[in-house]
Design a protein around this motif. Structure first.
Motif, short mmCIF file in Angstrom:
data_model
loop_
_atom_site.label_atom_id
_atom_site.label_comp_id
_atom_site.label_asym_id
_atom_site.label_seq_id
_atom_site.Cartn_x
_atom_site.Cartn_y
_atom_site.Cartn_z
N GLY A 271 32.06 -48.73 24.35
CA GLY A 271 31.12 -47.91 23.59
C GLY A 271 31.07 -48.28 22.12
N GLY A 272 29.87 -48.24 21.59
CA GLY A 272 29.68 -48.47 20.16
C GLY A 272 28.88 -47.34 19.57
N SER A 273 28.96 -47.19 18.25
CA SER A 273 28.19 -46.13 17.60
C SER A 273 27.47 -46.70 16.39
CB SER A 273 29.10 -44.98 17.18
OG SER A 273 29.99 -45.42 16.17
N TYR A 274 26.52 -45.95 15.92
CA TYR A 274 25.75 -46.41 14.76
C TYR A 274 24.96 -45.25 14.19
CZ TYR A 274 21.90 -46.16 18.06
OH TYR A 274 20.99 -45.71 18.97
N PHE A 275 24.48 -45.40 12.99
CA PHE A 275 23.44 -44.51 12.48
C PHE A 275 22.36 -45.41 11.90
CE2 PHE A 275 24.50 -44.64 7.89
CZ PHE A 275 25.81 -45.11 7.92
N THR B 114 20.57 -41.94 30.90
CA THR B 114 20.09 -42.88 29.89
C THR B 114 19.73 -42.21 28.57
OG1 THR B 114 17.90 -42.66 30.86
CG2 THR B 114 19.22 -44.54 31.57
N ASP B 115 19.57 -40.91 28.60
CA ASP B 115 19.30 -40.20 27.34
C ASP B 115 19.46 -38.71 27.62
OD1 ASP B 115 18.71 -39.72 24.72
OD2 ASP B 115 16.67 -40.51 24.78
N ILE C 8 24.79 -39.68 14.10
CA ILE C 8 25.56 -40.79 14.68
C ILE C 8 25.20 -40.87 16.16
CG2 ILE C 8 27.87 -41.60 15.29
CD1 ILE C 8 27.59 -41.73 12.36
N PHE C 9 24.83 -42.02 16.61
CA PHE C 9 24.47 -42.19 18.01
C PHE C 9 25.43 -43.15 18.70
CE2 PHE C 9 20.77 -40.90 15.67
CZ PHE C 9 20.44 -39.75 16.36
N THR C 10 25.69 -42.82 19.93
CA THR C 10 26.68 -43.61 20.67
C THR C 10 26.03 -44.36 21.83
OG1 THR C 10 27.19 -41.61 21.88
CG2 THR C 10 28.65 -42.17 20.06
N SER C 11 24.72 -44.54 21.73
CA SER C 11 24.02 -45.24 22.80
C SER C 11 24.06 -46.74 22.56
CB SER C 11 22.56 -44.76 22.84
OG SER C 11 21.98 -44.97 21.57
N SER C 12 25.25 -47.25 22.53
CA SER C 12 25.39 -48.66 22.22
C SER C 12 26.62 -49.17 22.95
CB SER C 12 25.54 -48.82 20.70
OG SER C 12 25.40 -50.15 20.34
N ASN C 13 26.52 -50.38 23.43
CA ASN C 13 27.61 -50.96 24.21
C ASN C 13 27.83 -52.40 23.81
OD1 ASN C 13 28.70 -49.32 26.42
ND2 ASN C 13 26.55 -49.11 26.99
#
Lengths: 487, 1122
Positions: free
Chosen positions: B754-758, B646-647, B740-745
Motif C-alpha cells: 500500500g502507498g498513500s499520497y495527497f 475499488t472505491d 490523504i488517499f491510500t488508493s495506491s500500490n
C-alpha cells in the motif's frame, strides 16, 4: 452551529497524517507507485525517450498524433504527451518532497528507528533526484521544487541547468550512506546505494565530469554486481532482481493496465503497457529503425534477443507459434537490403505467451539500471581520463557475456587505436547492448552537449523539449520568453 | 357544505369593497375574481357581521347589481344579467340557440356569460355548461366571456347549436404564481418569474421535465445531451461557473433537490451521489413549473440559487370536487433524422491506399488479400462485404408512456394519485431509459385550525448507458459514434468462429476501430435508481392572518451501476475474463422546516410576511466493487477472480438556513418585496461557512393609476426592478482539506504494497461564491389581455468564483486547486409576447419568446492566465477552447486556414517570408497541406498565430408556440431554436481529418492530389505531419438551428358520441398524433447540431465529440377521462 462541524471519516488529511513510521513508509511507497503511472514508466516515459533516440521508426498509421509529432521533431509546446510526462514527473517530486518535509515530525521509537527514518528520507531523495535528472535531460533548467507546496504563490522560475545539476549531485552525495547496498524479501525494488551512485555518475557524465563519475562507478563495481550469462534474462519476468540488476521499476501481471496519470488505483492494476504498444502482434506503434538494425554486427546474438523477424517462433515455448507477416501490422524495415517486417522483442511478453490482440498484463520489471550499462559507462570514463586499456577491457567484458560471445575489440570494423576509435566502439556497443532501453536519447544529448559528437538521431532534432504550454500559462514566473529555443 | 357556507366575521368602516374581499380571502379559503372595469370595487361600505355565512355577506355587499358564481374555491363576480328587465316589445326573437361550453380540457364550464352583441340580451351556462338563448336573427353575434379566458364572438348564421370551447388567456393575471415558501398573484410579482403549465410540460415525450422546458422560457437554455436518461444541460441566464456546476436548483413541492456537485476531494468520482436530474418524476404529475430567474426572486433560496431556481409543483386534488380518472397513453417511433455519407468498400480501399502511401507506409496486407473469405469456412470474401455500420447501429426505437391518475376532492380531503410507466429506447443500439413511478398527494383539514398534507413519490428507473461514456468507461472511453464512422466497410459485424461471435479489424487491416455492435450488445452498463421522495406537513391557522407550518421531507435514493463486460475475442481486441463492476450508492437527505406566515391588510396596505428556519442534511455513501469471472454465464461478483473494493466513501453535510421575506402592496399599485436569507454550509472551511443573501424588488402598476385608466386599451402596465445576492455551494465535502488517499500500490518483490499520497492543495479559506444580479422588467397587456408583452434586462456578476485552477504542473498537485478566485459576468435581454384571439369557432394562441445572453470572464486568478480545454488525440493535436479574462467563457481557439499549398514553390516562398528560407513557415508542410494564416506576420506558424474562432453561446435562443382549436380539432405547433452559435465539429475531425487509417466520409475522396488541386480538402496522409487537424476554423461550424420541436393534431370525440357507449362513463376522449423534431433546419454538417458536453467535462461545451443525436419521433396517443 455544531451541526456544521463535520469530521472527515473518509480519510485522514495532511494535518493528521505522518504521525508514525508506518504512515511515513506508506507515503514513501506512494512515491514509488507514482513512477508506474501512465505518463511515466507505465507508458509515455518510454515513448518520450524512444521517439527521440533514433532507434525507433513508426510502425505505420497507427502511431497517434502526439507521438508521431515527436518522432519527426514537430513537437509543439502544447504536445499532450510531453505535457503529461512533465506533470507526472512533478507529481513524483511532490510526493517525495512531502515525505522529506514531514519526516522530521514523525517520532522515532523502537518500531521506527532513526536509521530506518533516514533510509526512508534517502529513498525519497533518490527518487526526487532521479526525476530531476530526467527533467534536466528533457527540458534543461526546470523549476526546482525542493519542498512540498502549501500555497499557490509558491511557483518557481526555471532554475539554470547548473543549479539543477548542483541540486542532484549534492543531494545524492548526502544520502549514499543512508541507503543499503542491497535489500531482501519484500523490500526488493527499493533504491539501493548502487542505484544512487549510478545516477550520480550519469549526472556527472552529463556535465562532462568523468573523473567524479568514474569514482562512483568503480564503487558500484565493488558491490558484487556481475553480468548474467544470458543477455535475455534482463528482459524476462522470471529473472527479476538478478545479479546484473541495480534498480528496477516493479510491475506484476495481475490485473489490467492502469491508465491513471498518477498511478493511483484501488485494484491490483500493476502491469505496464509496453508489450501492447510495441509487440509484433500488438499495436506495433513503433518498430526498430533501419539504422539500429544496421548497427548490429553480423552474428551478434543480441539482434535476435532484441527483435522478432518473420518466421521466428514466439509464445509458449512448449507450444511455439510461428510469426507471420500478416500478424504484424504496419511498416516494413529495410534490413540488409531486404524490406521485411521486424518487430521489437525486448520487454515483450511474446517470449513466453501469445498475447493475441489486446493484452495489457505485462508484469516484467523494467530494469532502469543494470551492470552492463555501468561497465560501458566506465569504459567511457576511462577513455576520457586517458586509460584506454581499461576502457577496452570494460567493453570486452560486455562482449564476453556467454550468450553474446562476440569477438573482443579491436575488430576489423572497430579498431581501438585512438581515443576517437575507442569512443566509436563505445557508441556502437552501447547502441546494440542497450537498444530500446531508454538510454540512447540521453547518451546522444550528453555527447552533443560535451562536444563528443554532432550526430543528431532525427531530422529536426532539438536537444531540449519545449516547456509545456500549460506550465507557461499557469506559472506566473515563466513566460514565453523563457521557452527553450526553437519553439 | 359549500364554500358559501363558510363563516365570516367583519368589522369595517368605510372600507373599499375590494379590500373587504381580500379580508374575506384571508378568513375563508376562497379567491374572488372580477374585472375592475365591470365591478365597482372601490365603492366604500361599512359592515359589521360576526360568524355570518359568506353567502349572506356577499348578498349584502352586492345584490342586486352584482351576482356571484362559485367554481371550486373561486368566486366569480360579475354584473347581474339584466334579461329580466328587458322589455318584450323591443324585438321578436327568431332563432333559439343552444349549446355547451367546455374548457381547454373539455370539461363543462358553468357560469359563462353569453351575450347577444350590442344588446343586453344574455344568459349564463348551467352546471353542465349548457345554455339556451333566443337571438334576433342570423346576423346576431354571441359574445362569450369568462374570467381567465379569451372572449369569443360567434356569428349565429344558420346554426342553432353552438358549442364553444374556451381558450385560456395567454397570461392570466389572476393566476397564482409559486414563488418559493408561498404564492403570489401574477399581477403582484415584482421579480423575474416565468411559469410553464401542465399542458406545455406534457406536450413532449421526454423522460424529465428539463427537456420539456426547452424553448419555453427566454433566458433558460436547455441542451439535450446524450442517450436516453442522460440529463440535459440547463442554464438560466448564462453561465454561473467556469469549472463548477452551473445547474439550477430544483425545488419539488418545496423540497430542494440535492445538487450533486461533481467535484470530489480525491479526483475520484463521487460514485454515490445521485444524478441531479428529474428523471425520477413523471412529467405528467406536474401541475406547473416556475423558474425564478432574477436574484430578488431566488434570493429566498440564498446559497444555492446562483444558477437560478426551478420550482416544480405537482398536481393536487380535483378543482371541481368531482372524481376524475384519467388515462393518458402514447406510443411512438424514433429515428435518426440524418445520417452521414460514409465510404463503401471500394472507396475505402482507394482512400486508404492514398492515405497510407502518401505517408510512405506499407499498405495493410488485407488490401492485397481482399478475396480471402471473411472467416475460415465462409463463402463471402472481404471484397464482397460492404457493411453499413450506420444501418447496423441506428434503429427505429420505440417510445411509450402511460399514466393513470385519479384526482378527487371533498370538503375535508383533496387527493391526487397516479401510476406511470415510461420507456424510451435510444436510436443507437444498446441504450434505453425506463421508469415506473407512483405518486400520492393529499391534503386534509383536520379541524378549523389544522391541515395535514403530504406529497409522496416513489420511482424506479433503469438506464442502459451508452458504452464509452463516463458511467460505462472502458479502455478507450470513446463514444459509439466514433466507432461507427471509423469502422471499416469491408469488415463483417459477426464472425461465428470467434469467442463472442463478433469481428473487428486486426493487424492486417492497419486500423483498429472497436466493433460498436459488439460494444452495444455484449457490454452492458446499467444504472438502476430507486427514489423515495416526499414531504409531509402540518399547518396551523392560528388566527385568520397568522399561520404556522412545519414540514418534514426526505429524499432517499439508491443507485446501482452494474457493468457486465463479457469475455470475447474479436480477432484483435480480447477480454480474457468476464469483468463485472458493481457500484452502489445510498443517498439520504432529510429536510426539516418551520415557517410562520403572516397575511394582513390595513386599509390600502397588504402585507405578506414569512419567516423560516430550516435544516437540510445530505448523507452520501457508496461502494464500488469489481471481480472477474471465468465464465460468461456467471453475472455476480461472488466467487470471481480479483474481487476488490475499488472505491468507496461516506460523507455527511448540513445546510442550516434562516430566512425572512416581506411582500408589501399599497393600493394595488405599489409593490415591494424584500427578503433575507442566512445560510451556513458545512462543506466550507471553518470560519467561512456562513453567508448572507439579501434580495429586494419593487414594482409599479401604472395601469392602476387613475391617469392611465382613460387609456382603455391598456389592461396592464407594470414596471419592475430588483437587486439581490446569491450564493453557490456546489463543492464536495471537505474540498477545503488536503485529504490523504491510500488508493495506491507498488509491487515490491511482486507483492502489492500500500502507498498513500495527497494530490490536492488545501484551501482553509474556502467560502461562498457570490452572485449579484440586477433586473429591470416591464409587463404590458392590451385589449383585455388579448395581447401581452414582457421585457427584461439583467446584469449578473459572479464574484469569488469557486474556480478549479489548473495549477502550474511544477507545483506537483494533480487535482486542480479550488479557490474563490475569478469573476465573470452575464447580461442579457428577454422578451415574451403573446396574442390570442377567438373568432367564428376558431380560437388560437400565439406566443413567442426570445432570450439574448452575453457572457464575459472578467478576471482569472493571475493576470493573463488562461484555461485551455478540449484536447483529445482522436480529435486533433491540441485544445479547442480557451478561457481568459476579457472574453466569453471557453471560446473556440485555434488557427485560421489560408488555403492549400499547391506546390513546393509556394512552400518555399512561405519559408522565405521571414527573410530566412531555411526556417520553416510550417514544419513538415508538403504540397496539398493546409496553409495556416500567419496572424502576427513573423513568417512562422506557431502557437502565437492562434485566435478566437467563435463561441458556443448563441446570439439568441427562441421559441414560438402556436395553438388553435376548431370545433373538435386542436393543433399545436412549437418551434424552438438557437441562432448564432458555433459548434466545433469533432465528428468531422473523425470523418474528414484523415489522422490515420479509419473509415471516413465520402468527402475524403475529394482530397487534394497533384492531379486534383481544385479542392479545399487537404491531401490524405496518415499521421497528419502538417497537423491539418489542428484546432482551426476548418472545423468550426455555424451551429444555429430551428426545430419544429413539436407538432400535434388532436381530435376530441364529441360528448354526444361518448354518451352513446360505456354507459356514458367516458367523460372525455381525445386522440392525437404528434411529431417531435419533424423538421430541423441547420447548416451544421454533423449528425445533429444540439451539442452538449462530453461526460460533463468542463469547458468543452459545443464540441461535437460524437454526440448522441436527437431523434425524430412520430407518435400517436389517446387521452381518456372518466
Amino acid at each position: 452551529d455544531d451541526a456544521l462541524d463535520k469530521s472527515n471519516i473518509g480519510n485522514k488529511t495532511v494535518d493528521n497524517y505522518f504521525e508514525n513510521g508506518a504512515e511515513l513508509g506508506t507515503a514513501l511507497n506512494g512515491v514509488y507507485a507514482s513512477l508506474q503511472n501512465n505518463n511515466l514508466h507505465g507508458r509515455e516515459y518510454f515513448f518520450m525517450h524512444d521517439l527521440r533516440s533514433g532507434e525507433f521508426a513508426t510502425g505505420g498509421g497507427q502511431l497517434e498524433g502526439p507521438r508521431a509529432q515527436i518522432l519527426i521533431g514537430a513537437q509543439a509546446p502544447s504536445n499532450g504527451l510531453q505535457t503529461g510526462v512533465w506533470n507526472s514527473f512533478y507529481y513524483v517530486v511532490h510526493r517525495a518532497n512531502s515525505v522529506i518535509d514531514f519526516a522530521p515530525k514523525v517520532p522515532e521509537d523502537e518500531n521506527f528507528e532513526a536509521s530506518l527514518k533516514a533510509r526512508y528520507v534517502a529513498e525519497a531523495k533518490f527518487l526526487r533526484a532521479y526525476v530531476y535528472y530526467q527533467l534536466l535531460g528533457f527540458w534543461g533548467g526546470v523549476p526546482l521544487m525542493t519542498t512540498h507546496v502549501t500555497d499557490i504563490t509558491q511557483t518557481q522560475p526555471r532554475a539554470t541547468e547548473q543549479e539543477v545539476y548542483q541540486f542532484i549531485t549534492t543531494e545524492l552525495t548526502s544520502i549514499l550512506n543512508d541507503l543499503p547496498v542491497s535489500y531482501s524479501g519484500n523490500d526488493l525494488g527499493r533504491a539501493t546505494r548502487g542505484a544512487a551512485k549510478v545516477l550520480l555518475a550519469k549526472t556527472y557524465m552529463f556535465f562532462g565530469d568523468y573523473t567524479k563519475a568514474k569514482t562512483q562507478l568503480e564503487d558500484v563495481k565493488g558491490m558484487g554486481y556481475s553480468l548474467m550469462n544470458n543477455y535475455f534474462d534482463n528482459f524476462t519476468e522470471e529473472a527479476e532482481f538478478n545479479k546484473e540488476s541495480i534498480w528496477e521499476i516493479c510491475f506484476t501481471s495481475s490485473g489490467n493496465y492502469n491508465w491513471d496519470p498518477e498511478g493511483n488505483d484501488f485494484g491490483p492494476n500493476e502491469s505496464w503497457i509496453r508489450s501492447q504498444e510495441y509487440s509484433a502482434v500488438g499495436w506495433r506503434n513503433l518498430i526498430p529503425s533501419d539504422a539500429l538494425l544496421a548497427e548490429f554486427e553480423n552474428n551478434d546474438p543480441r539482434l535476435k534477443d532484441n527483435f522478432f523477424f518473420t518466421g521466428d517462433t514466439y509464445g509458449d515455448p512448449a507450444n511455439p507459434k510461428t510469426l507471420t507477416d500478416a500478424a504484424q501490422q504496419g511498416n516494413l524495415s529495410n534490413f540488409k537490403g531486404v524490406p521485411q517486417k521486424v518487430s521489437w522483442k525486448k520487454y515483450s511478453v511474446m517470449y513466453k505467451l501469445d498475447p493475441g490482440g489486446f493484452y495489457d498484463r505485462n508484469g516484467m520489471n523494467y530494469r532502469v539500471y543494470r551492470y552492463a550499462d555501468v561497465l560501458l559507462l566506465l569504459a567511457e570514463c576511462e577513455n576520457e581520463v586517458g586509460t584506454p586499456t581499461a576502457a577496452i577491457d570494460y567493453l570486452n567484458q560486455v562482449r564476453a557475456r556467454p550468450s553474446v560471445n562476440m569477438p573482443a575489440y579491436p575488430t576489423a570494423t572497430y579498431p581501438v587505436n585512438s581515443k576517437a576509435e575507442i569512443f566509436r566502439a563505445i557508441m556502437h556497443e552501447r547502441m546494440v547492448e542497450l537498444a530500446g532501453e531508454e538510454i540512447r536519447n540521453f547518451d546522444i544529448i550528453r555527447w552533443r552537449k560535451n562536444g563528443k559528437t554532432t550526430f543528431a538521431p532525427l531530422a529536426n532534432f532539438k536537444d531540449l523539449m519545449p516547456i509545456p504550454q500549460t506550465e507557461i500559462d499557469n506559472n506566473d514566473k515563466i513566460d514565453q520568453g523563457h521557452q527553450n529555443s526553437g519553439y | 357544505q359549500g364554500v358559501l357556507d363558510n363563516k365570516v366575521s367583519l368589522d369595517v368602516m368605510d372600507m373599499e369593497v375590494k379590500t373587504i374581499l381580500l379580508e374575506i380571502e384571508k378568513q375563508v379559503p376562497v379567491n374572488f375574481t372580477y374585472r375592475s372595469k365591470l365591478i365597482n370595487a372601490t365603492r366604500k361600505v361599512s359592515m359589521q357581521v360576526s360568524d355570518a355565512r359568506l353567502s349572506e355577506v356577499l348578498d349584502d355587499l352586492f345584490t342586486p347589481s352584482v351576482e356571484f358564481v362559485v367554481v371550486d374555491k373561486e368566486i366569480v363576480l360579475r354584473p347581474a344579467p339584466k334579461t329580466a328587465k328587458r322589455s318584450a316589445p323591443d324585438y321578436i326573437p327568431e332563432i333559439i340557440v343552444s349549446g355547451r361550453i367546455i374548457d381547454e380540457n373539455n370539461s363543462p364550464v358553468p357560469g359563462v356569460n353569453i351575450l347577444e352583441k350590442g344588446t343586453t340580451n344574455g344568459t349564463t351556462s348551467d352546471v353542465d355548461g349548457r345554455y339556451t338563448l333566443a337571438v334576433q336573427d342570423g346576423n346576431s353575434q354571441l359574445v362569450i366571456s369568462f374570467i381567465g379566458y379569451t372572449t369569443q364572438e360567434i356569428v349565429v348564421g344558420t346554426q342553432t347549436v353552438i358549442n364553444v370551447q374556451l381558450a385560456p388567456d395567454v397570461v392570466n393575471l389572476s393566476e397564482i404564481v409559486v414563488i418559493g415558501y408561498g404564492t403570489q398573484k401574477r399581477s403582484s410579482v415584482t421579480g423575474a418569474v416565468a411559469s410553464v403549465d401542465a399542458k406545455e410540460i406534457a406536450a413532449l415525450p421526454v423522460p424529465g421535465v428539463e427537456s420539456a422546458l426547452q424553448g419555453r422560457i427566454p433566458g433558460v437554455s436547455i441542451t439535450n445531451n446524450g442517450s436516453p436518461g442522460t440529463p440535459p444541460i440547463v442554464r438560466i441566464r448564462g453561465i454561473g461557473s467556469i469549472t463548477g456546476n452551473s445547474d439550477p436548483l430544483y425545488v419539488v413541492d418545496g423540497f430542494p433537490i440535492n445538487q450533486s456537485g461533481g467535484m470530489s476531494t480525491s479526483g475520484v468520482t463521487m460514485g454515490g451521489a445521485p444524478p441531479t436530474n428529474l428523471n425520477s418524476f413523471d412529467t405528467k404529475d406536474i401541475e406547473s413549473v416556475e423558474v425564478l430567474k432574477d436574484a430578488a426572486a431566488s434570493a429566498i433560496y440564498g446559497s444555492r440559487a446562483a444558477n437560478g431556481v426551478v420550482i416544480i409543483t405537482t398536481k393536487q386534488g380535483s378543482k371541481d370536487k368531482k372524481m376524475h380518472i384519467d388515462v393518458d397513453s402514447y406510443y411512438g417511433a424514433q429515428t435518426a433524422w440524418k445520417l452521414l455519407d460514409l465510404l463503401n468498400t471500394q472507396e475505402y480501399l482507394r482512400y486508404g491506399t492514398d492515405l497510407v502511401t502518401n505517408a510512405g507506409n506499407a499498405l495493410p496486407t488485407r488490401f492485397s488479400n481482399m478475396n480471402d473469405p471473411i472467416y475460415p469456412g465462409a463463402s463471402q470474401t472481404y471484397a464482397q462485404t460492404n457493411t453499413d455500420w450506420q444501418d447496423a447501429m441506428f434503429r427505429t426505437a420505440p417510445i411509450t408512456q402511460t399514466q393513470v391518475s385519479l384526482s378527487n376532492a371533498n370538503e375535508v380531503t383533496k387527493l391526487f394519485t397516479s401510476a406511470g410507466y415510461f420507456k424510451q429506447d435510444g436510436i443507437l443500439l444498446g441504450t434505453s431509459f425506463e421508469r415506473y413511478s407512483f405518486r400520492l398527494n393529499s391534503e386534509s383539514k383536520l379541524s378549523k385550525v389544522f391541515t395535514f398534507g403530504e406529497n409522496f413519490n416513489v420511482s424506479y428507473t433503469k438506464t442502459a448507458n451508452e458504452i464509452g461514456t463516463s458511467s460505462s468507461a472502458t479502455g478507450g472511453n470513446r463514444p459509439q459514434i466514433q466507432h461507427i464512422v471509423h469502422q471499416v466497410p469491408y469488415m463483417p459485424i459477426y464472425d461465428p468462429t470467434l469467442p463472442g461471435g463478433y469481428r473487428a479489424a486486426d493487424a492486417s487491416d492497419g486500423s483498429d476501430p472497436e466493433n460498436p455492435v459488439r460494444n452495444a450488445l455484449m457490454d452492458q452498463s446499467k444504472t438502476d435508481l430507486v427514489k423515495f421522495f416526499g414531504t409531509a406537513y402540518i399547518e396551523a391557522s392560528i388566527t385568520p392572518w397568522l399561520k404556522y407550518k412545519f414540514s418534514a421531507g426526505g429524499d432517499f435514493t439508491t443507485t446501482r451501476t452494474f457493468n457486465d463486460f463479457p469475455i470475447y475475442n474479436d480477432g484483435f481486441r480480447a477480454r480474457n475474463t468476464h469483468n463485472l463492476a458493481d457500484n452502489r450508492g445510498h443517498f439520504f437527505s432529510p429536510l426539516l422546516s418551520n415557517q410562520i406566515t403572516i397575511d394582513k391588510t390595513f386599509g390600502k396596505n397588504v402585507v405578506n410576511l414569512i419567516a423560516v428556519a430550516e435544516r437540510q442534511d445530505f448523507k452520501n455513501n457508496f461502494t464500488n466493487s469489481s471481480s472477474q469471472q471465468a465464465s460468461n454465464l456467471v453475472h455476480v461478483l461472488r466467487g470471481g477472480l480479483n474481487p476488490s473494493i475499488t472505491d468507496g466513501g461516506d460523507t455527511e453535510t448540513t445546510l442550516l438556513s434562516y430566512l425572512a421575506r416581506v411582500n408589501y402592496e399599497y393600493d394595488g399599485k405599489y409593490l415591494l418585496s424584500a427578503s433575507f436569507r442566512r445560510d451556513g454550509f458545512s462543506s466550507f472551511a471553518p470560519g467561512h461557512q456562513w453567508g448572507n443573501f439579501p434580495g429586494v424588488s419593487v414594482g409599479w402598476r401604472i395601469s392602476e393609476e387613475e391617469f392611465m385608466k382613460v387609456v382603455t386599451q391598456i389592461s396592464e402596465l407594470k414596471l419592475r426592478a430588483s437587486y439581490g445576492k446569491l450564493g453557490a455551494n456546489n463543492i464536495a465535502p471537505f474540498a477545503w482539506q488536503s485529504g490523504i488517499f491510500t488508493s495506491s500500490n507498488y509491487p515490491f518483490n511482486n507483492t502489492p504494497t500500500g502507498g498513500s499520497y495527497f494530490n490536492q492543495l488545501a484551501n482553509k479559506e474556502l467560502g461562498w461564491e457570490t452572485t449579484t444580479m440586477t433586473n429591470y422588467g416591464i409587463d404590458l397587456a392590451l385589449w383585455e389581455n388579448r395581447f401581452t408583452f414582457s421585457a427584461e434586462y439583467y446584469n449578473r456578476n459572479v464574484d469569488n468564483l469557486l474556480l478549479q485552477i489548473p495549477l502550474a504542473g511544477s507545483l506537483g498537485y494533480a487535482v486542480n486547486y479550488l479557490g474563490n478566485l475569478g469573476k465573470m459576468k452575464n447580461w442579457g435581454y428577454e422578451f415574451v409576447a403573446g396574442y390570442s384571439k377567438a373568432t367564428g369557432g376558431v380560437h388560437f394562441n400565439l406566443s413567442a419568446n426570445i432570450g439574448i445572453t452575453r457572457n464575459e470572464v472578467t478576471d482569472l486568478y493571475i493576470p493573463n492566465s488562461t484555461i485551455s480545454a478540449g484536447s483529445n488525440a482522436d480529435y486533433g493535436p491540441n485544445n479547442m477552447t480557451r478561457t481568459e479574462a476579457g472574453h466569453p467563457i471557453q471560446g473556440f481557439y485555434g488557427w485560421k486556414t489560408d488555403g492549400i499549398f499547391q506546390n513546393q514553390a509556394e512552400i518555399d516562398a512561405a519559408n522565405a517570408l521571414d527573410g530566412d528560407a531555411s526556417t520553416k513557415y510550417q514544419d513538415n508542410a508538403s504540397p496539398g497541406d493546409i496553409r495556416f494564416k500567419d496572424l502576427n506576420n513573423d513568417g512562422v506558424i506557431n502557437l502565437l498565430d492562434q485566435q478566437y474562432l467563435g463561441s458556443y453561446l448563441p446570439k439568441f435562443n427562441y421559441g414560438l408556440n402556436f395553438s388553435a382549436n376548431y370545433n373538435a380539432f386542436d393543433l399545436t405547433l412549437f418551434v424552438q431554436g438557437v441562432q448564432g452559435n458555433k459548434v466545433y465539429n469533432g465528428t468531422k475531425v473523425l470523418t474528414q481529418g484523415m489522422l490515420r487509417l479509419f473509415g471516413a466520409e465520402k468527402e475524403v475522396l475529394n482530397a487534394w492530389r497533384p492531379d486534383h488541386t481544385n479542392t479545399d480538402i487537404p491531401r490524405a496522409v496518415s499521421g497528419d505531419p502538417n497537423q491539418n487537424t489542428r484546432a482551426s476554423d476548418r472545423f468550426v461550424e455555424d451551429g444555429s438551428f430551428l426545430r419544429i420541436k413539436n407538432i400535434s393534431i388532436g381530435y376530441n370525440v364529441p360528448s354526444d358520441v361518448l354518451r352513446g357507449f360505456a354507459h356514458g362513463s367516458v367523460r372525455r376522449l381525445r386522440i392525437y398524433v404528434s411529431s417531435q423534431n419533424l423538421v430541423t433546419l441547420t447548416k451544421y454538417s454533423g449528425y445533429d447540431p444540439e451539442i452538449g458536453t462530453r461526460n460533463n467535462t468542463n469547458l468543452t461545451s459545443g464540441i461535437d465529440y460524437g454526440q448522441f443525436p436527437q431523434p425524430r419521433t412520430i407518435m400517436g396517443g389517446i387521452q381518456l377521462g372518466f
